[in-house]
Design an enzyme around this catalytic site. Structure first.
Site, PDB file in Angstrom:
ATOM      1  N   ASN A  16       0.710  -1.086   0.043  1.00  7.86           N
ATOM      2  CA  ASN A  16       0.042  -0.122   0.013  1.00  7.86           C
ATOM      3  C   ASN A  16       0.987   1.388  -0.134  1.00  7.86           C
ATOM      4  O   ASN A  16       0.667   2.186  -0.807  1.00  7.86           O
ATOM      5  CB  ASN A  16      -0.973  -0.114   1.214  1.00  7.86           C
ATOM      6  CG  ASN A  16      -2.177  -1.085   0.987  1.00  7.86           C
ATOM      7  OD1 ASN A  16      -2.878  -0.496  -0.027  1.00  7.86           O
ATOM      8  ND2 ASN A  16      -2.309  -1.941   1.710  1.00  7.86           N
ATOM      9  N   ILE A  91      -3.841   2.758  17.330  1.00 11.70           N
ATOM     10  CA  ILE A  91      -3.415   4.324  17.346  1.00 11.70           C
ATOM     11  C   ILE A  91      -3.872   4.819  18.544  1.00 11.70           C
ATOM     12  O   ILE A  91      -5.223   4.856  18.950  1.00 11.70           O
ATOM     13  CB  ILE A  91      -3.975   5.185  16.377  1.00 11.70           C
ATOM     14  CG1 ILE A  91      -3.568   4.734  15.051  1.00 11.70           C
ATOM     15  CG2 ILE A  91      -3.413   6.593  16.540  1.00 11.70           C
ATOM     16  CD1 ILE A  91      -1.820   4.782  14.929  1.00 11.70           C
ATOM     17  N   ASN A 105      -6.916   4.821   7.360  1.00 17.01           N
ATOM     18  CA  ASN A 105      -6.544   3.469   7.332  1.00 17.01           C
ATOM     19  C   ASN A 105      -7.379   2.812   6.356  1.00 17.01           C
ATOM     20  O   ASN A 105      -8.243   3.229   5.855  1.00 17.01           O
ATOM     21  CB  ASN A 105      -6.993   2.950   8.703  1.00 17.01           C
ATOM     22  CG  ASN A 105      -6.656   1.511   8.615  1.00 17.01           C
ATOM     23  OD1 ASN A 105      -5.585   1.131   8.453  1.00 17.01           O
ATOM     24  ND2 ASN A 105      -7.460   0.635   9.068  1.00 17.01           N
ATOM     25  N   HIS A 107      -8.510  -0.653   4.940  1.00 21.53           N
ATOM     26  CA  HIS A 107      -8.806  -2.178   5.592  1.00 21.53           C
ATOM     27  C   HIS A 107      -9.525  -3.081   4.349  1.00 21.53           C
ATOM     28  O   HIS A 107     -10.314  -2.402   3.655  1.00 21.53           O
ATOM     29  CB  HIS A 107      -9.947  -1.724   6.653  1.00 21.53           C
ATOM     30  CG  HIS A 107     -10.390  -3.047   7.398  1.00 21.53           C
ATOM     31  ND1 HIS A 107      -9.831  -3.443   8.380  1.00 21.53           N
ATOM     32  CD2 HIS A 107     -11.621  -3.953   7.334  1.00 21.53           C
ATOM     33  CE1 HIS A 107     -10.404  -4.889   8.740  1.00 21.53           C
ATOM     34  NE2 HIS A 107     -11.353  -4.699   7.927  1.00 21.53           N
ATOM     35  N   SER A 139     -11.927  -0.718   2.228  1.00 19.74           N
ATOM     36  CA  SER A 139     -12.524   0.521   2.642  1.00 19.74           C
ATOM     37  C   SER A 139     -11.299   1.393   3.166  1.00 19.74           C
ATOM     38  O   SER A 139     -10.381   0.916   3.747  1.00 19.74           O
ATOM     39  CB  SER A 139     -13.469   0.258   3.978  1.00 19.74           C
ATOM     40  OG  SER A 139     -14.385  -0.719   3.647  1.00 19.74           O
ATOM     41  N   ASP A 148     -11.337   0.457  13.333  1.00 17.91           N
ATOM     42  CA  ASP A 148     -11.892   0.254  11.927  1.00 17.91           C
ATOM     43  C   ASP A 148     -13.327   0.888  12.157  1.00 17.91           C
ATOM     44  O   ASP A 148     -14.158   0.640  11.399  1.00 17.91           O
ATOM     45  CB  ASP A 148     -12.054  -1.084  11.589  1.00 17.91           C
ATOM     46  CG  ASP A 148     -10.709  -1.516  11.343  1.00 17.91           C
ATOM     47  OD1 ASP A 148     -10.843  -3.072  11.704  1.00 17.91           O
ATOM     48  OD2 ASP A 148      -9.774  -1.200  11.098  1.00 17.91           O
TER      49      ASP A 148
END
Ligand code: GRF
Length: 194
Positions: A16, A91, A105, A107, A139, A148
């Site tokens: 990523n 975090i 983030n 996911h 996502s 999340d």
């Protein structure tokens, strides 16, 4: 457009991260990755950063003031936006307070399904297959104090086939992750200007 000064947290292979580095180099993104930190000294994400001349650090998560050290490094590099790119730690308030609505983030599921405690990496895809879902996806969301649970920025679907293994599904989803992560940062860049 000026773009953002991106601080990246990663725990693994960094594919990523790679998609962001390439998009930045190809000017698809105005933003620059200025600092990469991993909680795993062997994370290939650190190599990928070095390949692009980006400052890369590994910190031991059990170190005292671990989160403060991340913040110090980000501040040293003038980071104004944080991306969790395959980062497997929660975090804490230190970073959340320093970067309000400025941490995202990626996911590997269509949140809120298959998100939250225990849903990471291959475990997500195993759960999707066990649930006999016919669709999955990825996502990008803002990070809040939950796991999340922050506001969703972008999602994209992929088909799930009965013959899929978790590895095959993971690969199909990962390709989408790379795309929507860059798209989400581009969207945030545009909003930052307006
Ligand atoms: C990917 O499976 C992604 O879903 C999750 O972290 C994993 C590692 O990706 N966010 P990367 O290759 O380290 O970016």
């Amino acid at each position: 457009m000026q773009g953002l000064r991106l601080g990246i947290l990663a725990s693994g292979s960094g594919s990523n991260l790679q998609s962001i580095l390439e998009a930045s180099q190809n000017k698809v993104l105005a933003s620059q990755v200025v600092c990469v930190i991993s909680n795993k000294k062997e994370a290939y994400a650190l190599e990928r950063a070095k390949n692009y001349g980006v400052s890369a650090y590994s910190l031991e998560a059990k170190e005292k003031d671990y989160d403060k050290k991340i913040l110090e490094l980000f501040r040293e590099h003038g980071v104004n936006f944080v991306v969790l790119a395959g980062y497997l730690k929660i975090i804490d308030q230190t970073l959340l307070k320093a970067y309000p609505k400025a941490i995202i983030n990626i996911h590997p599921s269509l949140l809120p399904k298959f998100g939250g405690k225990g849903y990471y990496g291959k475990k997500v895809h195993e759960a999707v297959l066990l649930a006999k879902e016919t669709v999955s996806g990825a996502s990008v969301h803002y990070v809040d104090e939950g796991i999340d649970t922050g506001e969703i920025i972008l999602q994209e679907k992929v088909p799930v086939y009965q013959t899929d293994t978790p590895e095959v599904l993971a690969k199909r989803v990962l390709e989408i992750e790379h795309q929507i992560l860059v798209k989400a940062i581009a969207k945030i860049e545009r909003e930052a200007v307006l």
